[in-house]
Write an enzyme that holds these catalytic residues in place. Structure first.
Site, PDB file in Angstrom:
ATOM      1  N   ASN A  74       0.742  -1.213  -0.035  1.00  0.00           N
ATOM      2  CA  ASN A  74       0.101   0.013  -0.029  1.00  0.00           C
ATOM      3  C   ASN A  74       0.895   1.193   0.167  1.00  0.00           C
ATOM      4  O   ASN A  74       2.060   1.511   0.873  1.00  0.00           O
ATOM      5  CB  ASN A  74      -0.955  -0.153   1.203  1.00  0.00           C
ATOM      6  N   GLU A 115      -2.330  -4.828  -3.332  1.00  0.00           N
ATOM      7  CA  GLU A 115      -2.670  -5.838  -4.711  1.00  0.00           C
ATOM      8  C   GLU A 115      -2.160  -5.171  -5.680  1.00  0.00           C
ATOM      9  O   GLU A 115      -1.717  -5.377  -6.720  1.00  0.00           O
ATOM     10  CB  GLU A 115      -4.132  -6.444  -4.563  1.00  0.00           C
ATOM     11  N   CYS A 159      -9.448  -3.580  -5.787  1.00  0.00           N
ATOM     12  CA  CYS A 159      -8.488  -4.748  -6.194  1.00  0.00           C
ATOM     13  C   CYS A 159      -9.251  -5.965  -6.608  1.00  0.00           C
ATOM     14  O   CYS A 159      -8.559  -6.525  -7.636  1.00  0.00           O
ATOM     15  CB  CYS A 159      -7.472  -5.027  -4.947  1.00  0.00           C
ATOM     16  N   SER A 181      -7.655  -9.525   2.945  1.00  0.00           N
ATOM     17  CA  SER A 181      -8.697  -9.799   1.898  1.00  0.00           C
ATOM     18  C   SER A 181      -8.975  -8.547   0.987  1.00  0.00           C
ATOM     19  O   SER A 181      -8.751  -7.542   1.623  1.00  0.00           O
ATOM     20  CB  SER A 181      -9.922 -10.135   2.613  1.00  0.00           C
ATOM     21  N   ASP A 228      -8.182   4.790   3.983  1.00  0.00           N
ATOM     22  CA  ASP A 228      -7.856   3.769   2.953  1.00  0.00           C
ATOM     23  C   ASP A 228      -9.024   3.074   2.312  1.00  0.00           C
ATOM     24  O   ASP A 228      -9.076   2.741   1.234  1.00  0.00           O
ATOM     25  CB  ASP A 228      -6.859   2.812   3.532  1.00  0.00           C
TER      26      ASP A 228
HETATM   27 ZN   LIG Z   1      -7.843  -2.831  -2.253  1.00  0.00          ZN
END
Ligand SMILES: [Zn+2]
Length: 159
Positions: A48, A61, A91, A86, A151
């Site tokens: 991230n 991801e 993503c 997860s 986020d």
């Molecule tokens: Zn994501």
């Protein structure tokens, strides 16, 4: 899919994703990491980047996929994405666009948003509930709840 990782490879590549998450946390960022792998080779690793580069779309991801650069459609279809958490809906969209067939997920206890959609679309999910991944997320949510809510696109009082 011709290539199937061994259990040892799954372990090794999830560890590589966790290293990315730990590195991001050590940099003051959000502790989520990922690697994209095909035929036993890491094509891209990332974490991230919200804090480090100010990017709202480079999650663990998407960062790994970004760092893998331009790939053929057939390569995505013979790859596995390893991620410490997860996947969110953004993503998930990237995984569905490129038809990545399998995701190894470090944990889904602290966050789960789009697993039903992934399964509906035929993506194989392997959720590990790895205590290292859970600990990284729990620490961030405890110490930096504002960063986490930002986020995932919610206000802090909506967490
Ligand atoms: Zn994501």
């Amino acid at each position: 899919m011709a290539w199937q990782p061994t259990p040892e490879e799954d372990e090794r590549f999830l560890n590589a994703a966790i290293e990315q998450a730990q590195q991001s946390w050590d940099e003051g960022g959000i502790p989520i990491g990922a690697v994209l792998v095909s035929y036993g080779k890491i094509l891209g690793a990332g974490h991230n980047c919200r804090v480090q580069t100010g990017s709202p779309i480079l999650h663990g991801e998407t960062s790994a996929i970004q760092n893998a650069g331009r790939l053929r459609a057939s390569t995505y279809r013979e790859s596995v994405l390893y991620t410490t958490l997860s996947p969110c809906i953004m993503c998930t969209g990237t995984v569905l666009l490129y038809e990545i067939p399998r995701i190894v997920i470090g944990e889904n206890k602290t966050f789960s948003m789009a697993e039903d959609l992934l399964r509906e679309r035929g993506v194989a999910l392997d959720v590990r509930q790895d205590p290292r991944c859970i600990a990284l997320m729990e620490r961030m949510i405890r110490e930096k709840p504002q960063l986490w809510s930002e986020d995932i696109g919610v206000e802090e009082n909506e967490l």
